[in-house]
Write a protein that holds these residues in place. Sequence first.
Motif, PDB file in Angstrom:
ATOM      1  N   GLY A  26      44.190  42.909  43.501  1.00 20.62           N
ATOM      2  CA  GLY A  26      43.624  42.601  44.257  1.00 20.62           C
ATOM      3  C   GLY A  26      42.364  42.065  44.197  1.00 20.62           C
ATOM      4  N   ASP A  64      40.793  49.125  48.080  1.00 24.42           N
ATOM      5  CA  ASP A  64      40.871  48.745  49.592  1.00 24.42           C
ATOM      6  C   ASP A  64      42.172  48.036  49.294  1.00 24.42           C
ATOM      7  OD1 ASP A  64      39.734  50.922  50.541  1.00 24.42           O
ATOM      8  OD2 ASP A  64      38.609  49.688  51.359  1.00 24.42           O
ATOM      9  N   GLU A  65      42.260  46.876  49.416  1.00 27.87           N
ATOM     10  CA  GLU A  65      43.030  46.020  49.077  1.00 27.87           C
ATOM     11  C   GLU A  65      44.609  45.764  48.060  1.00 27.87           C
ATOM     12  OE1 GLU A  65      43.903  41.296  48.335  1.00 27.87           O
ATOM     13  OE2 GLU A  65      41.459  41.613  47.877  1.00 27.87           O
ATOM     14  N   HIS A  67      45.024  49.177  47.090  1.00 31.60           N
ATOM     15  CA  HIS A  67      45.540  50.485  47.102  1.00 31.60           C
ATOM     16  C   HIS A  67      45.018  51.513  46.551  1.00 31.60           C
ATOM     17  CE1 HIS A  67      46.585  48.907  51.134  1.00 31.60           C
ATOM     18  NE2 HIS A  67      47.754  47.899  50.515  1.00 31.60           N
ATOM     19  N   VAL A  68      44.568  51.600  45.184  1.00 31.63           N
ATOM     20  CA  VAL A  68      44.559  52.002  43.929  1.00 31.63           C
ATOM     21  C   VAL A  68      42.731  53.162  44.782  1.00 31.63           C
ATOM     22  CG1 VAL A  68      45.652  50.761  43.034  1.00 31.63           C
ATOM     23  CG2 VAL A  68      43.116  50.341  42.279  1.00 31.63           C
ATOM     24  N   ASP A  69      43.093  53.385  43.483  1.00 31.69           N
ATOM     25  CA  ASP A  69      41.594  54.518  43.473  1.00 31.69           C
ATOM     26  C   ASP A  69      41.236  54.404  41.876  1.00 31.69           C
ATOM     27  OD1 ASP A  69      41.647  55.991  45.913  1.00 31.69           O
ATOM     28  OD2 ASP A  69      43.329  57.259  45.096  1.00 31.69           O
ATOM     29  N   ASP A  72      42.808  55.236  39.561  1.00 27.74           N
ATOM     30  CA  ASP A  72      44.128  54.331  38.830  1.00 27.74           C
ATOM     31  C   ASP A  72      44.099  53.778  37.672  1.00 27.74           C
ATOM     32  OD1 ASP A  72      45.250  56.622  40.568  1.00 27.74           O
ATOM     33  OD2 ASP A  72      45.347  54.764  42.252  1.00 27.74           O
TER      34      ASP A  72
END
Length: 335
Positions: A26, A64-65, A67-69, A72
């Motif tokens: 990201g 978002d890019e 795909h993690v929170d 994480d």
Amino acid sequence: MLVLGIESSCDETGVAIYDTERGLIGNQLHTQIAMHAQYGGVVPELASRDHIHRLVPLTRACLDEAHVDLQDLDAIAYTQGPGLGGALLTGTSFANALAFANDKPVIPVHHLEGHLLSPMLAEDKPEFPFVALLVSGGHTQIMAVTGVGKYELLGESIDDAAGEAFDKTGKLLGLPYPGGAKLSQLAKLGVAGRFEFPRPMLHSHDLNMSFSGLKTAVLTAVNKVKEAHGTVDEQTRNDICLGFQDAVVDVLSRKVQDALKQTGFNSLVVAGGVGANWKLRERLNQLKVRVFFPPLSLCTDNGAMIAFAGAMHLQDARAVGAFDVKPRWPLIATR
């Protein structure tokens, strides 16, 4: 391990996520060039305010890019210095607050170390040891690098950084901000040999450099042209740009060659904004050593280099309570 990196040392807001297994997953960046252009240079107060507006949306976009929170993440790295005090404070505050709220360790990163390690984000990565040329708007240094955190300063500019000299000379020639980038473009249209500027400290028998006098030399040349013709036409301006650029590149390439000879290393890493200069890349690629550059998109300030440097130092992460900014912070004193 996942590390979020935050960069806010000057006029770019960068947020990136580096995965030690998958690499850079990201990367979000906002530049303030358009905002500062009307003033002809960076306005620190405006830079700080803009970082505040950008950090949250850029972080969300980066998550978002990738795909993690937030949960994480294994750590959050941020630029602690050097840079503009107010700008550094915005990133430092945000990183520490984010880490505290999510119970994550924070890793303060030296801005120059981020640049120095950024070529390792390229597909063709350097191996230790190597000579590093850090060449940007704020710093011009040559270092011997034997490992992460193992840096020896071999030489540096005793006055203006090379990038600073480019920008100031561009402004002197009436070029739009940032003048250095435009100067480099116009140099491609110049006629070689029409303007010969001095090569300061080329034969100083050390690895130090000086670039402030070049601005005076350009000013003198411009004044002479105006006295003779009343104005500086486009071709003459382009010729001056080429003459100036050649002088800077000659000095940098000679000093780097001397550093390689002095250390015996056979690899060179070039990092920082001026590392994107076409003439410098052309000249250094002619050396009989392996030369490594970061991707062009990572030559200027960015969060990716901070995330990567943070990942390299993850085991050294400081407690959340170690809140501090260091506008003036020599790299050699960091480890």
